[in-house]
Write an enzyme that holds these catalytic residues in place. Structure first.
Site, short mmCIF file in Angstrom:
data_model
loop_
_atom_site.label_atom_id
_atom_site.label_comp_id
_atom_site.label_asym_id
_atom_site.label_seq_id
_atom_site.Cartn_x
_atom_site.Cartn_y
_atom_site.Cartn_z
CD GLU A 135 -38.90 -3.88 88.25
OE1 GLU A 135 -37.82 -4.28 88.76
OE2 GLU A 135 -39.53 -2.91 88.72
CB CYS B 164 -35.26 -10.90 89.58
SG CYS B 164 -36.76 -10.55 90.49
P1 NAD Z 1 -36.02 -12.71 78.58
O1 NAD Z 1 -35.39 -11.35 78.50
O2 NAD Z 1 -35.47 -13.77 77.74
O3 NAD Z 1 -37.59 -12.61 78.19
C1 NAD Z 1 -38.49 -11.81 78.89
C2 NAD Z 1 -39.69 -11.50 78.03
O4 NAD Z 1 -39.27 -10.69 76.93
C3 NAD Z 1 -40.36 -12.72 77.40
O5 NAD Z 1 -41.76 -12.53 77.43
C4 NAD Z 1 -39.86 -12.70 75.96
O6 NAD Z 1 -40.71 -13.32 75.03
C5 NAD Z 1 -39.77 -11.21 75.70
N1 NAD Z 1 -38.84 -10.81 74.64
C6 NAD Z 1 -37.73 -11.45 74.21
N2 NAD Z 1 -37.13 -10.73 73.23
C7 NAD Z 1 -37.87 -9.62 73.05
C8 NAD Z 1 -37.77 -8.47 72.21
N3 NAD Z 1 -36.75 -8.31 71.35
N4 NAD Z 1 -38.70 -7.51 72.31
C9 NAD Z 1 -39.72 -7.62 73.19
N5 NAD Z 1 -39.88 -8.69 74.01
C10 NAD Z 1 -38.96 -9.67 73.95
O7 NAD Z 1 -36.01 -13.08 80.11
P2 NAD Z 1 -36.47 -14.44 80.80
O8 NAD Z 1 -35.47 -15.48 80.52
O9 NAD Z 1 -37.89 -14.70 80.46
O10 NAD Z 1 -36.42 -14.02 82.33
C11 NAD Z 1 -35.31 -14.16 83.15
C12 NAD Z 1 -34.79 -12.82 83.55
O11 NAD Z 1 -35.81 -12.00 84.13
C13 NAD Z 1 -33.71 -12.91 84.62
O12 NAD Z 1 -32.62 -12.08 84.27
C14 NAD Z 1 -34.40 -12.37 85.87
O13 NAD Z 1 -33.53 -11.82 86.83
C15 NAD Z 1 -35.31 -11.34 85.29
N6 NAD Z 1 -36.40 -11.01 86.21
C16 NAD Z 1 -36.39 -9.79 86.83
C17 NAD Z 1 -37.39 -9.45 87.75
C18 NAD Z 1 -37.38 -8.12 88.44
O14 NAD Z 1 -38.39 -7.80 89.05
N7 NAD Z 1 -36.32 -7.34 88.39
C19 NAD Z 1 -38.40 -10.38 88.02
C20 NAD Z 1 -38.39 -11.62 87.37
C21 NAD Z 1 -37.38 -11.92 86.47
#
Ligand code: NAD
Length: 524
Positions: free
Chosen positions: A244, A278
């Site tokens: 997502e 998002c």
């Molecule tokens: P992010 O990708 O920085 O982090 C998301 C999660 O991934 C965190 O828990 C983080 O610790 C973990 N993570 C980071 N690096 C990783 C790795 N290498 N391996 C495994 N896990 C890892 O995103 P964010 O800044 O927390 O969230 C913002 C983004 O989320 C925006 O782009 C937003 O649009 C998206 N989002 C999408 C939806 C949807 O339903 N499509 C919903 C909410 C947020």
């Protein structure tokens, strides 16, 4: 009892802050790879029992967890608000209420949704065979959420995974670990069997360790960049992943729309959760003939919004979640200015507030070729562009690497549906905006770079099970014509299969019977 990981051997910690005040909320361990692997092993043991439970037992657990949440709605809302910066009202209306609804829905309906399904197998049916699909759980589901809906997204996915018979390990975002731990506590208080729901805290490294520990499914919510890393790492174990990811969601407003309603919707769609959804409205296209009037309506409404501490009940716009995110928003607004767009209100960090507050911002004169109209901003900005025709606005809306949601506003529902189906996005609403993630019965997920797979709805539930085909021959008295040993009679029969049986027609297949009988006699 669900459990929380002990401190990792490195003893590293994650510090959580209130983004509205900068105050430290607390510290949690940064789980080591070793402790994540140990958690995975414990989950596998918990799964081997849970997979055998009845839907009734699973339903009772989820309903008890709901009761725990209901007994402390305000406390949970305050924690969400404190750790993420969002207004208390949104913590309840956009997280707690929708996830409670999702939980009751899947608790009560998973059995029916996952009931065995009979398959039509054509002429094989006449030969005494039958086929059905039963849905088996997957095993351990690893949930890696973002920080923006830190309660409802992981909890909703966990409830669905449990109803499907799986165990769950959640690695909450490093920005909202205490909300993640709260989910663990809720399940613990609901009497969840030991290790069935585990929370491992930490930053990206802990998430990567969870992926490497080879869960049976990964439900990831976050950025495109991390999604790609996770997909690549998961491929090593052939772990399937639901992604997502981000959005740059368009809102299309035709001149014949109820403009007052559309303006109210645009304000909420762009600014709720300080624009950090998002599915936030990140691009608004208004039909040129009403553009001036409509843009003014947006500006007037924006100026009336109160920004401040999320924990105050009359706050509409809270703090952003991180300094990094706030800087990105500021950069995008600066780029808009440089590229010739007009900032009509807002456009800067709020000088009257100390925390991570960015003023709600309305921008006009934008074009799709501006970088800030292509990249996800994820902040309280509402860029407004114009269009003259249906074809033009469809191509503007589709001119994006993303395709999560979109909305179309018009009183002409025929036109609304037509345009909705031409927009490349996972969910398109007509005269509604943003909120369908809150309808647990409907699938959620993106086209293009907004993701892969679905959460919520039947489609989301299907991501958490594996279909198993059960095939039965009730007339197992004769050998099959395609078994060994082969012979010229066999090959002649197979020619008949190709010519007659494979037509699917009973009449045609009847022509094969003498040859088939010859072959069967040969085999006996
Ligand atoms: P992010 O990708 O920085 O982090 C998301 C999660 O991934 C965190 O828990 C983080 O610790 C973990 N993570 C980071 N690096 C990783 C790795 N290498 N391996 C495994 N896990 C890892 O995103 P964010 O800044 O927390 O969230 C913002 C983004 O989320 C925006 O782009 C937003 O649009 C998206 N989002 C999408 C939806 C949807 O339903 N499509 C919903 C909410 C947020």
């Amino acid at each position: 009892m669900s459990s929380v990981l002990p401190f990792s051997t490195e003893n590293e910690q994650i510090v959580s802050y209130n983004p509205a005040t900068g105050e430290e909320i607390g510290r949690v361990p940064q789980a080591s790879g070793e402790s994540v692997r140990a958690a995975m092993e414990r989950s596998r043991a918990a799964y081997s029992h849970w997979r055998q439970t009845s839907f009734d037992e699973r339903r009772r657990l989820i309903m008890r967890a709901r009761d725990v949440i209901l007994s402390e709605v305000d406390e949970i809302a305050r924690l969400i608000s404190k750790e993420s910066g969002k207004p208390l009202g949104e913590a309840i209306s956009m997280e707690i209420a929708p996830v409670l609804d999702l939980m009751q829905y899947f608790a009560r309906n998973a059995e029916k949704l996952l009931g065995p399904r009979k398959l039509k197998i054509g002429l094989y049916g006449l030969l005494g065979r039958s086929s059905k699909i039963v849905y088996q759980p997957l095993g351990v589901v690893g949930i890696i959420p973002a920080w923006n809906y830190p309660f409802s997204i992981p909890l909703g996915e966990a409830a669905m995974a449990l109803m499907a018979g799986n165990a769950v390990v959640i690695k909450p975002s490093e920005l909202t670990p205490f909300v993640g731990l709260k989910i663990g506590e809720i399940f613990e208080r609901a009497g969840t069997p030991k290790d069935l729901v585990q929370i491992v805290t930490g930053a990206g490294e802990a998430g990567a360790a969870l992926v490497d520990a080879a869960p049976d499914k990964i439900m990831f919510t976050g950025s495109v960049a991390t999604g790609k890393k996770i997909a690549a790492a998961a491929a090593k174990n052939l772990t399937s992943v639901v992604l997502e990811l981000g959005g740059k969601d368009p809102m299309v407003v035709f001149a014949d729309a109820n403009l007052h309603l559309a303006a109210d919707a645009a304000i909420w769609g762009a600014f709720c959760n300080a624009g950090q959804s998002c599915s936030s409205v990140e691009r608004l296209y208004i039909e040129e003939s009403v553009a001036e009037k409509f843009t003014q309506m947006l500006v007037d409404r924006t100026k009336r919004l109160k920004q401040g501490l999320g924990t105050a009940e009359d706050t509409s716009i809270g703090a952003m979640s991180s300094e990094r995110q706030l800087k990105l928003v500021d950069e995008h607004v600066e780029e808009f200015r440089r590229d010739g767009a007009k900032v009509l209100t807002g456009g800067k960090r709020n000088p009257k507030l100390d925390g991570l507050f960015y003023e709600p911002t309305v921008i006009s004169n934008v074009r799709n070729d501006m970088r800030a109209m292509q990249e996800e901003t994820f902040g309280p900005t509402l860029p407004v562009g114009t269009f003259q025709s249906e074809d033009e606005v469809v191509s503007l809306a589709n001119d994006s690497e993303f395709g999560l949601t979109a909305s179309v506003w018009t009183k002409d529902l025929k036109k609304g549906k037509r345009v909705a189906e031409r927009i490349e996005a996972g969910s398109v609403t007509v005269n509604e905006v943003l909120y369908t993630h809150g309808i647990g019965q409907t699938p959620w997920g993106g086209f293009k770079n907004s993701g892969r797979g679905r959460t919520h709805g039947l489609e989301g539930l299907m991501e958490l099970v594996q279909p198993q085909h059960i095939h039965i021959n009730r007339l197992a008295i004769l050998p099959n014509a395609w078994w060994m040993p082969y012979s010229p009679t066999a090959v002649e029969t197979y020619r008949g299969f190709a010519k007659y049986f494979a037509t699917g027609s009973v009449v045609q297949t009847a022509r094969l019977l003498p040859q088939l009988w010859k072959r069967i006699k040969e085999l006996r």
